[in-house]
Design a protein around this motif. Structure first.
Motif, PDB file in Angstrom:
ATOM      1  N   ALA A 399       0.825  -1.207   0.000  1.00 20.76           N
ATOM      2  CA  ALA A 399       0.000   0.000   0.000  1.00 20.76           C
ATOM      3  C   ALA A 399       0.859   1.257   0.000  1.00 20.76           C
ATOM      4  O   ALA A 399       0.600   2.206  -0.754  1.00 20.76           O
ATOM      5  CB  ALA A 399      -0.931  -0.004   1.214  1.00 20.76           C
ATOM      6  N   ARG A 400       1.894   1.282   0.839  1.00 23.13           N
ATOM      7  CA  ARG A 400       2.753   2.479   0.908  1.00 23.13           C
ATOM      8  C   ARG A 400       3.552   2.669  -0.379  1.00 23.13           C
ATOM      9  O   ARG A 400       3.760   3.810  -0.815  1.00 23.13           O
ATOM     10  CB  ARG A 400       3.688   2.358   2.110  1.00 23.13           C
ATOM     11  N   THR A 401       3.980   1.569  -1.000  1.00 21.70           N
ATOM     12  CA  THR A 401       4.706   1.683  -2.263  1.00 21.70           C
ATOM     13  C   THR A 401       3.782   2.198  -3.363  1.00 21.70           C
ATOM     14  O   THR A 401       4.198   2.997  -4.222  1.00 21.70           O
ATOM     15  CB  THR A 401       5.308   0.327  -2.670  1.00 21.70           C
ATOM     16  N   ALA A 402       2.513   1.767  -3.348  1.00 23.65           N
ATOM     17  CA  ALA A 402       1.530   2.274  -4.317  1.00 23.65           C
ATOM     18  C   ALA A 402       1.295   3.769  -4.112  1.00 23.65           C
ATOM     19  O   ALA A 402       1.185   4.535  -5.079  1.00 23.65           O
ATOM     20  CB  ALA A 402       0.221   1.505  -4.178  1.00 23.65           C
ATOM     21  N   VAL A 403       1.226   4.185  -2.842  1.00 23.20           N
ATOM     22  CA  VAL A 403       1.062   5.612  -2.535  1.00 23.20           C
ATOM     23  C   VAL A 403       2.259   6.407  -3.060  1.00 23.20           C
ATOM     24  O   VAL A 403       2.110   7.470  -3.671  1.00 23.20           O
ATOM     25  CB  VAL A 403       0.891   5.815  -1.019  1.00 23.20           C
ATOM     26  N   GLU A 404       3.463   5.856  -2.831  1.00 27.54           N
ATOM     27  CA  GLU A 404       4.685   6.523  -3.314  1.00 27.54           C
ATOM     28  C   GLU A 404       4.659   6.667  -4.832  1.00 27.54           C
ATOM     29  O   GLU A 404       5.011   7.710  -5.387  1.00 27.54           O
ATOM     30  CB  GLU A 404       5.910   5.721  -2.876  1.00 27.54           C
ATOM     31  N   ALA A 405       4.213   5.607  -5.524  1.00 25.66           N
ATOM     32  CA  ALA A 405       4.142   5.649  -6.984  1.00 25.66           C
ATOM     33  C   ALA A 405       3.169   6.729  -7.446  1.00 25.66           C
ATOM     34  O   ALA A 405       3.435   7.463  -8.399  1.00 25.66           O
ATOM     35  CB  ALA A 405       3.710   4.288  -7.516  1.00 25.66           C
ATOM     36  N   SER A 406       2.053   6.838  -6.755  1.00 27.27           N
ATOM     37  CA  SER A 406       1.059   7.849  -7.116  1.00 27.27           C
ATOM     38  C   SER A 406       1.587   9.260  -6.892  1.00 27.27           C
ATOM     39  O   SER A 406       1.382  10.156  -7.721  1.00 27.27           O
ATOM     40  CB  SER A 406      -0.212   7.625  -6.296  1.00 27.27           C
ATOM     41  N   LEU A 407       2.285   9.447  -5.783  1.00 25.83           N
ATOM     42  CA  LEU A 407       2.810  10.777  -5.453  1.00 25.83           C
ATOM     43  C   LEU A 407       3.913  11.223  -6.415  1.00 25.83           C
ATOM     44  O   LEU A 407       4.185  12.421  -6.537  1.00 25.83           O
ATOM     45  CB  LEU A 407       3.343  10.787  -4.023  1.00 25.83           C
ATOM     46  N   THR A 408       4.539  10.266  -7.087  1.00 27.92           N
ATOM     47  CA  THR A 408       5.614  10.609  -8.031  1.00 27.92           C
ATOM     48  C   THR A 408       5.112  10.681  -9.468  1.00 27.92           C
ATOM     49  O   THR A 408       5.899  10.580 -10.417  1.00 27.92           O
ATOM     50  CB  THR A 408       6.775   9.595  -7.931  1.00 27.92           C
ATOM     51  N   GLY A 409       3.808  10.820  -9.642  1.00 27.37           N
ATOM     52  CA  GLY A 409       3.258  11.103 -10.964  1.00 27.37           C
ATOM     53  C   GLY A 409       2.828   9.910 -11.778  1.00 27.37           C
ATOM     54  O   GLY A 409       2.895   9.943 -13.011  1.00 27.37           O
ATOM     55  N   HIS A 410       2.380   8.832 -11.115  1.00 28.79           N
ATOM     56  CA  HIS A 410       1.904   7.651 -11.841  1.00 28.79           C
ATOM     57  C   HIS A 410       0.448   7.375 -11.503  1.00 28.79           C
ATOM     58  O   HIS A 410      -0.015   7.678 -10.403  1.00 28.79           O
ATOM     59  CB  HIS A 410       2.731   6.414 -11.468  1.00 28.79           C
ATOM     60  N   VAL A 411      -0.247   6.784 -12.465  1.00 29.05           N
ATOM     61  CA  VAL A 411      -1.598   6.275 -12.194  1.00 29.05           C
ATOM     62  C   VAL A 411      -1.447   4.821 -11.755  1.00 29.05           C
ATOM     63  O   VAL A 411      -0.824   4.015 -12.448  1.00 29.05           O
ATOM     64  CB  VAL A 411      -2.498   6.347 -13.447  1.00 29.05           C
ATOM     65  N   VAL A 412      -2.002   4.492 -10.594  1.00 31.50           N
ATOM     66  CA  VAL A 412      -1.889   3.148 -10.040  1.00 31.50           C
ATOM     67  C   VAL A 412      -3.277   2.522  -9.948  1.00 31.50           C
ATOM     68  O   VAL A 412      -4.166   3.073  -9.292  1.00 31.50           O
ATOM     69  CB  VAL A 412      -1.224   3.154  -8.648  1.00 31.50           C
ATOM     70  N   PHE A 413      -3.460   1.385 -10.597  1.00 28.80           N
ATOM     71  CA  PHE A 413      -4.692   0.602 -10.483  1.00 28.80           C
ATOM     72  C   PHE A 413      -4.418  -0.588  -9.574  1.00 28.80           C
ATOM     73  O   PHE A 413      -3.360  -1.212  -9.666  1.00 28.80           O
ATOM     74  CB  PHE A 413      -5.151   0.076 -11.850  1.00 28.80           C
ATOM     75  N   SER A 414      -5.374  -0.931  -8.722  1.00 33.83           N
ATOM     76  CA  SER A 414      -5.205  -2.121  -7.899  1.00 33.83           C
ATOM     77  C   SER A 414      -6.554  -2.594  -7.392  1.00 33.83           C
ATOM     78  O   SER A 414      -7.592  -1.979  -7.667  1.00 33.83           O
ATOM     79  CB  SER A 414      -4.269  -1.841  -6.720  1.00 33.83           C
ATOM     80  N   THR A 415      -6.536  -3.723  -6.657  1.00 28.99           N
ATOM     81  CA  THR A 415      -7.774  -4.299  -6.129  1.00 28.99           C
ATOM     82  C   THR A 415      -7.661  -4.497  -4.621  1.00 28.99           C
ATOM     83  O   THR A 415      -6.570  -4.605  -4.060  1.00 28.99           O
ATOM     84  CB  THR A 415      -8.076  -5.672  -6.769  1.00 28.99           C
ATOM     85  N   LEU A 416      -8.826  -4.537  -3.983  1.00 34.38           N
ATOM     86  CA  LEU A 416      -8.962  -4.846  -2.558  1.00 34.38           C
ATOM     87  C   LEU A 416     -10.162  -5.773  -2.398  1.00 34.38           C
ATOM     88  O   LEU A 416     -11.064  -5.776  -3.238  1.00 34.38           O
ATOM     89  CB  LEU A 416      -9.211  -3.578  -1.740  1.00 34.38           C
ATOM     90  N   HIS A 417     -10.177  -6.505  -1.306  1.00 35.21           N
ATOM     91  CA  HIS A 417     -11.340  -7.348  -1.006  1.00 35.21           C
ATOM     92  C   HIS A 417     -12.177  -6.659   0.069  1.00 35.21           C
ATOM     93  O   HIS A 417     -11.896  -6.767   1.263  1.00 35.21           O
ATOM     94  CB  HIS A 417     -10.894  -8.742  -0.536  1.00 35.21           C
ATOM     95  N   THR A 418     -13.207  -5.910  -0.359  1.00 35.70           N
ATOM     96  CA  THR A 418     -14.144  -5.290   0.583  1.00 35.70           C
ATOM     97  C   THR A 418     -15.559  -5.434   0.026  1.00 35.70           C
ATOM     98  O   THR A 418     -15.746  -5.708  -1.162  1.00 35.70           O
ATOM     99  CB  THR A 418     -13.837  -3.791   0.816  1.00 35.70           C
ATOM    100  N   ASN A 419     -16.545  -5.220   0.881  1.00 35.27           N
ATOM    101  CA  ASN A 419     -17.937  -5.421   0.476  1.00 35.27           C
ATOM    102  C   ASN A 419     -18.479  -4.312  -0.414  1.00 35.27           C
ATOM    103  O   ASN A 419     -19.322  -4.550  -1.273  1.00 35.27           O
ATOM    104  CB  ASN A 419     -18.837  -5.562   1.713  1.00 35.27           C
ATOM    105  N   ASP A 420     -18.023  -3.084  -0.192  1.00 38.98           N
ATOM    106  CA  ASP A 420     -18.499  -1.969  -1.016  1.00 38.98           C
ATOM    107  C   ASP A 420     -17.390  -0.939  -1.118  1.00 38.98           C
ATOM    108  O   ASP A 420     -16.300  -1.097  -0.549  1.00 38.98           O
ATOM    109  CB  ASP A 420     -19.798  -1.374  -0.459  1.00 38.98           C
TER     110      ASP A 420
END
Length: 565
Positions: A399-420
């Motif tokens: 999660a933190r690495t994805a946040v870092e990628a986003s903050l450095t100018g990238h679009v990050v797609f990912s998935t989570l397992h939640t109900n809504d």
């Protein structure tokens, strides 16, 4: 060996088209992708028969026009109906130990190896134009809406029972190579793939052996062979997927690639030791069944426009949530495919890589050797990507690495397992992601479910009773003038009333009011209420819209969604 001639060059030599036709088709191919031969047919530069003739010449095979041949039953019996229709082969003649067959796709010559193994004959292939071959297959091997193949499987099973076939299961390798076992497993695979199943389950029990396959999310049981064949069939699967056939104490994972009807189908194999032998599940990844197109996912026009807007963002995190098997990966693939062109570099890291995407760099995760999501993601950032897909955010490090990628100018797609959708925010907080980082990077959350679609061939309208309205928490006034539908059941849908699936979507865009509430660690109910005030349609509301549009049934929506508080 002489270099293989290009298809366009062969067509010019056969006077089927001009250099201008070839260059025009090449321009379309560079712009849109696809096979050059199919493009030439689509643009009208060449007839389908001309393409087949050129493909035959390229493969060094004879091209033949069949007309209305008279083929004796004895000859047709050399190839069973399911093999003929799925692999698109037609027996034309037999001379001694050589069987001549017509095929439509010279690139699919592996079919001849399979036929040689199953018939014990040498196979000579000639190329026949696809439409002509289809017409003759319909004439000589009537499909009967799949009933033919079901009878083939049932007949094989009955043959096993009637003949009292016994295999020496103390030698699983020999059992796996036995001709009848090979043929039976081929039938099971062919039927499941033809019926667009997503999984095949081979399950041994104390006194019986079950074979089930999942279609549109629902399991159906097939006619099963005698229990003593369980070891042989599962051993055959392990041989094909290069697993250790002698090891039955530990779970194993493997992969099989097969070619069906000229298209590649990937099978992911998982074995699991049980009390009564190994249970085996084959997941079928058939790209021809999955539509990697945003237009075909079931998105309503407003939702489609919103997803395209998110897809075009210069940076930020976009999450897709839902349980296993809810279509999350398909949605992400469709989004990446639409955004993919020569100006965008896209890298994915997945466990496993499910479908190949042209022009996209895809990296498989292998945690056994330390190739984790977080480790791959950190390396991806040094590869100068524009868009990144992380198969799943499982832990705080990812999660933190994805946040870092986003903050450095990238679009990050990912998935989570939640109900809504709103629950995903709480899940990130629970992982340990700081709220200020969530508000700085998270752009949107898409929750989704898959529901079965009503079969269009047996669709019928009905007026809902009070119990149906109560289940949906609707009043008679709210449904006045609206029609509800269901499927009566027919041959096309295997008498289930359903054919195919569609997505229900809940898109929560992270607006300024929501960012403020995330920073305040507001409760889930408050986040959900604010999101709805900002225009979010819940999964249940999306389901109701699908019911009113006649796409799905009350039972499906109630099964897959809940009423949000």
């Amino acid at each position: 060996m002489a270099p293989r001639k290009l298809l366009g060059q062969i067509m010019k030599e056969l006077d089927l088209l001009t250099e201008g036709d070839v260059q025009e088709a090449l321009q379309i191919q560079r712009r849109e992708g696809g096979m050059i031969g199919e493009i030439l047919v689509r643009t009208g530069a060449v007839e389908p028969a001309g393409l087949a003739r050129a493909l035959a010449a390229q493969a060094g095979l004879e091209f033949r026009t069949l007309g209305e041949p008279q083929l004796p039953e004895e000859l047709l019996g050399q190839v069973d109906s399911s093999t003929a229709r799925v692999f698109k082969v037609l027996p034309l003649a037999r001379k001694g130990q050589v069987l001549e067959v017509g095929i439509a796709d010279p690139a699919n010559l592996s079919v001849t190896d399979d036929l040689s193994f199953s018939t014990g004959l040498k196979i000579k292939a000639v190329v026949v134009e696809g439409a002509e071959l289809d017409r003759l297959l319909d004439r000589f091997y009537p499909d009967d809406q799949g009933g033919g193949r079901e009878r083939d499987v049932a007949r094989l099973v009955e043959d096993f029972k009637a003949d009292g076939l016994e295999l020496d299961v103390s030698d699983p390798n020999a059992a796996a190579q036995a001709g009848p076992v090979v043929k039976l497993l081929n039938y099971i695979l062919l039927q499941a793939i033809r019926d667009k199943a997503s999984d095949i389950h081979l399950e041994p029990f104390e006194e019986d052996f079950k074979i089930r396959y999942r279609v549109d999310g629902v399991l159906y049981e097939m006619e099963a062979p005698p229990p003593h064949l369980a070891v042989a069939l599962i051993s055959r699967v392990k041989v094909l997927s290069n697993l250790d056939i002698a090891e039955t104490r530990f779970p194993q994972d493997g992969r099989i690639q097969v070619s069906v009807g000229g298209r590649a189908v990937d099978l992911r194999v998982s074995t699991l030791p049980t009390m009564f032998g190994e249970s085996c599940v084959l997941r079928i990844l058939d790209r021809s069944v999955v539509s990697l197109d945003l237009e075909n996912l079931g998105l309503r026009r407003q939702e489609l426009e919103e997803l395209r807007r998110l897809n075009a963002l210069p940076h930020g995190i976009i999450l897709v949530t839902g349980p296993t098997g809810s279509g999350k990966t398909t949605t992400l693939y469709a989004a990446l495919k639409e955004a993919n062109d020569e100006t965008v570099k896209t890298i994915t890291t997945e466990d496993p890589v499910e479908y190949d995407l042209d022009g996209v760099i895809q990296v498989p995760v292998n945690e056994e050797i330390g190739v984790t999501y977080a480790r791959v993601l950190r390396t991806i950032l040094r590869q100068d990507p524009d868009k990144i897909l992380v198969g799943e955010i499982r832990d705080l490090e990812t999660a933190r690495t994805a946040v870092e990628a986003s903050l450095t100018g990238h679009v990050v797609f990912s998935t989570l397992h939640t109900n809504d959708a709103p629950s995903a925010i709480m899940r990130l907080v629970d992982m340990g992601v700081e709220p200020y980082l969530i508000t700085a990077t998270l752009q949107a959350i898409v929750a989704q479910r898959l529901v079965r679609k009503i079969c269009p061939h047996c669709k019928a309208a009905f007026r809902p009773g009070k119990e149906v309205l109560t289940e949906l928490e609707l009043t008679e006034e709210e449904v006045a003038g609206r029609e509800f539908h269901y499927g009566k059941g027919c041959d096309r849908c295997n008498h289930t009333g359903y054919l195919g699936r569609m997505g229900l979507f809940e898109i929560m865009t992270v607006s300024e009011p929501l960012r403020e509430q995330i920073l305040e660690l507001a409760p889930l109910e408050r986040l959900r209420r604010t999101a709805r005030e900002q225009g979010m349609r819940t999964l249940r509301e999306s389901g109701l819209a699908a019911i009113f549009d006649g796409w799905t049934t009350v039972e499906e929506v109630v099964r897959e969604t809940f009423v949000a508080g």
